[in-house]
Motif scaffolding. Structure first.
Motif, short mmCIF file in Angstrom:
data_model
loop_
_atom_site.label_atom_id
_atom_site.label_comp_id
_atom_site.label_asym_id
_atom_site.label_seq_id
_atom_site.Cartn_x
_atom_site.Cartn_y
_atom_site.Cartn_z
N TYR A 60 35.12 35.37 30.81
CA TYR A 60 33.97 35.07 31.63
C TYR A 60 34.07 33.68 32.26
CZ TYR A 60 31.91 39.00 29.13
OH TYR A 60 31.67 40.25 28.60
N ALA A 61 33.44 33.54 33.40
CA ALA A 61 33.25 32.22 33.97
C ALA A 61 32.29 31.45 33.07
CB ALA A 61 32.68 32.33 35.38
N ASP A 62 32.48 30.16 32.97
CA ASP A 62 31.61 29.35 32.11
C ASP A 62 30.15 29.48 32.51
OD1 ASP A 62 33.95 26.57 31.71
OD2 ASP A 62 33.77 28.47 30.64
N SER A 63 29.90 29.66 33.79
CA SER A 63 28.53 29.71 34.28
C SER A 63 27.75 30.94 33.81
CB SER A 63 28.53 29.65 35.81
OG SER A 63 29.26 30.75 36.34
N LYS A 75 28.88 32.78 30.83
CA LYS A 75 29.22 33.06 29.44
C LYS A 75 27.97 33.04 28.57
CE LYS A 75 33.18 31.39 28.60
NZ LYS A 75 34.29 30.46 28.34
N GLY A 76 27.83 34.06 27.76
CA GLY A 76 26.67 34.16 26.88
C GLY A 76 25.48 34.87 27.50
N ARG A 77 25.53 35.08 28.82
CA ARG A 77 24.43 35.77 29.51
C ARG A 77 24.87 37.11 30.10
NH1 ARG A 77 22.37 33.70 34.03
NH2 ARG A 77 24.27 32.58 34.63
N PHE A 78 26.13 37.19 30.53
CA PHE A 78 26.65 38.41 31.16
C PHE A 78 27.62 39.09 30.21
CE2 PHE A 78 26.27 37.10 35.94
CZ PHE A 78 24.94 36.76 35.73
N THR A 79 27.67 40.42 30.30
CA THR A 79 28.61 41.21 29.51
C THR A 79 29.28 42.25 30.39
OG1 THR A 79 27.26 40.94 27.51
CG2 THR A 79 28.92 42.69 27.50
N ILE A 80 30.60 42.21 30.43
CA ILE A 80 31.36 43.20 31.19
C ILE A 80 31.83 44.29 30.24
CG2 ILE A 80 33.53 41.93 30.92
CD1 ILE A 80 34.32 42.88 33.73
N SER A 81 31.79 45.51 30.72
CA SER A 81 32.28 46.63 29.91
C SER A 81 32.79 47.72 30.84
CB SER A 81 31.16 47.18 29.01
OG SER A 81 30.09 47.68 29.79
N ARG A 82 33.51 48.67 30.27
CA ARG A 82 34.04 49.76 31.08
C ARG A 82 34.04 51.05 30.28
NH1 ARG A 82 39.90 48.05 32.74
NH2 ARG A 82 39.94 50.15 33.66
N ASP A 83 34.02 52.16 31.00
CA ASP A 83 34.12 53.48 30.40
C ASP A 83 35.23 54.21 31.15
OD1 ASP A 83 33.88 56.12 29.60
OD2 ASP A 83 31.71 56.03 29.46
N ALA A 116 36.14 44.84 41.33
CA ALA A 116 37.54 44.81 41.76
C ALA A 116 38.43 45.41 40.68
CB ALA A 116 37.96 43.38 42.06
N ALA A 117 39.55 45.96 41.12
CA ALA A 117 40.50 46.55 40.19
C ALA A 117 41.92 46.33 40.69
CB ALA A 117 40.24 48.05 40.05
N GLY A 118 42.88 46.42 39.78
CA GLY A 118 44.24 46.36 40.26
C GLY A 118 45.28 45.72 39.39
N PRO A 119 45.03 44.56 38.81
CA PRO A 119 46.11 43.93 38.07
C PRO A 119 46.41 44.64 36.76
CG PRO A 119 44.10 42.66 37.83
CD PRO A 119 43.81 43.74 38.83
N ALA A 120 47.63 44.47 36.33
CA ALA A 120 48.01 45.07 35.06
C ALA A 120 47.39 44.33 33.89
CB ALA A 120 49.54 45.07 34.92
N VAL A 121 47.14 43.04 34.09
CA VAL A 121 46.50 42.23 33.07
C VAL A 121 45.25 41.59 33.66
CG1 VAL A 121 48.62 41.79 31.81
CG2 VAL A 121 47.91 40.22 33.61
N ALA A 122 44.30 41.28 32.82
CA ALA A 122 43.07 40.66 33.28
C ALA A 122 43.37 39.32 33.95
CB ALA A 122 42.12 40.47 32.11
N SER A 123 42.70 39.07 35.06
CA SER A 123 42.95 37.86 35.83
C SER A 123 41.66 37.31 36.39
CB SER A 123 43.92 38.16 36.97
OG SER A 123 44.11 37.02 37.79
N THR A 124 41.59 35.98 36.46
CA THR A 124 40.44 35.33 37.07
C THR A 124 40.69 35.06 38.56
OG1 THR A 124 41.25 33.12 36.54
CG2 THR A 124 39.89 34.20 34.88
N TRP A 125 41.86 35.38 39.04
CA TRP A 125 42.26 35.12 40.42
C TRP A 125 41.99 36.33 41.29
CZ3 TRP A 125 47.52 36.27 42.73
CH2 TRP A 125 47.61 35.77 44.03
#
Length: 123
Positions: free
Chosen positions: A60-63, A65-73, A97-106
């Motif tokens: 998560y972005a620091d801004s 963190k602790g408030r947002f939760t990402i999840s997937r099905d 967004a989707a696409g990278p093989a590994v999680a990325s912040t870019w």
């Protein structure tokens, strides 16, 4: 080809919660990392959260963190963003967004993008 469609945005008050959803079609995304980005008026698109293809790791972005939760099905080919304790500075268009093989912040690592959903937090 992959199509991503976000939903769940809207106008809320400070402190409220929202759940964004992203529905994917055209291809299974179970082997892609996915993420959420946002862009406020007059600002560059910024990273919000990302999740590995398995859902086992999240970042998560620091801004947020602790408030947002990402999840997937992966069975539903869907991505979610649970947003709590919303602040006026969370106001932005949120993109899936989707696409990278590994999680990325870019953002450049992602090849597939949705059209965005507006989130407005009013004080």
């Amino acid at each position: 080809q992959v199509q991503l469609v976000e939903s769940g945005g809207g106008l809320v008050q400070v402190g409220d919660s929202l759940r964004l959803s992203c529905a994917a079609s055209g291809r299974t995304l179970s082997r892609y990392a996915m993420g959420w980005f946002r862009q406020a008026p007059g600002k560059e698109r910024e990273f919000v959260a990302t999740i590995t293809w398995s859902g086992g790791s999240t970042y998560y972005a620091d801004s947020v963190k602790g408030r947002f939760t990402i999840s997937r099905d992966n069975a539903k080919n869907a991505l979610y963003l649970e947003m709590n304790s919303l602040k006026p500075e969370d106001t932005a268009v949120y993109y899936c967004a989707a696409g990278p093989a590994v999680a990325s912040t870019w953002s450049g690592a992602y090849g597939y993008w949705g059209q965005g959903t507006q989130v407005t937090v009013s004080s």
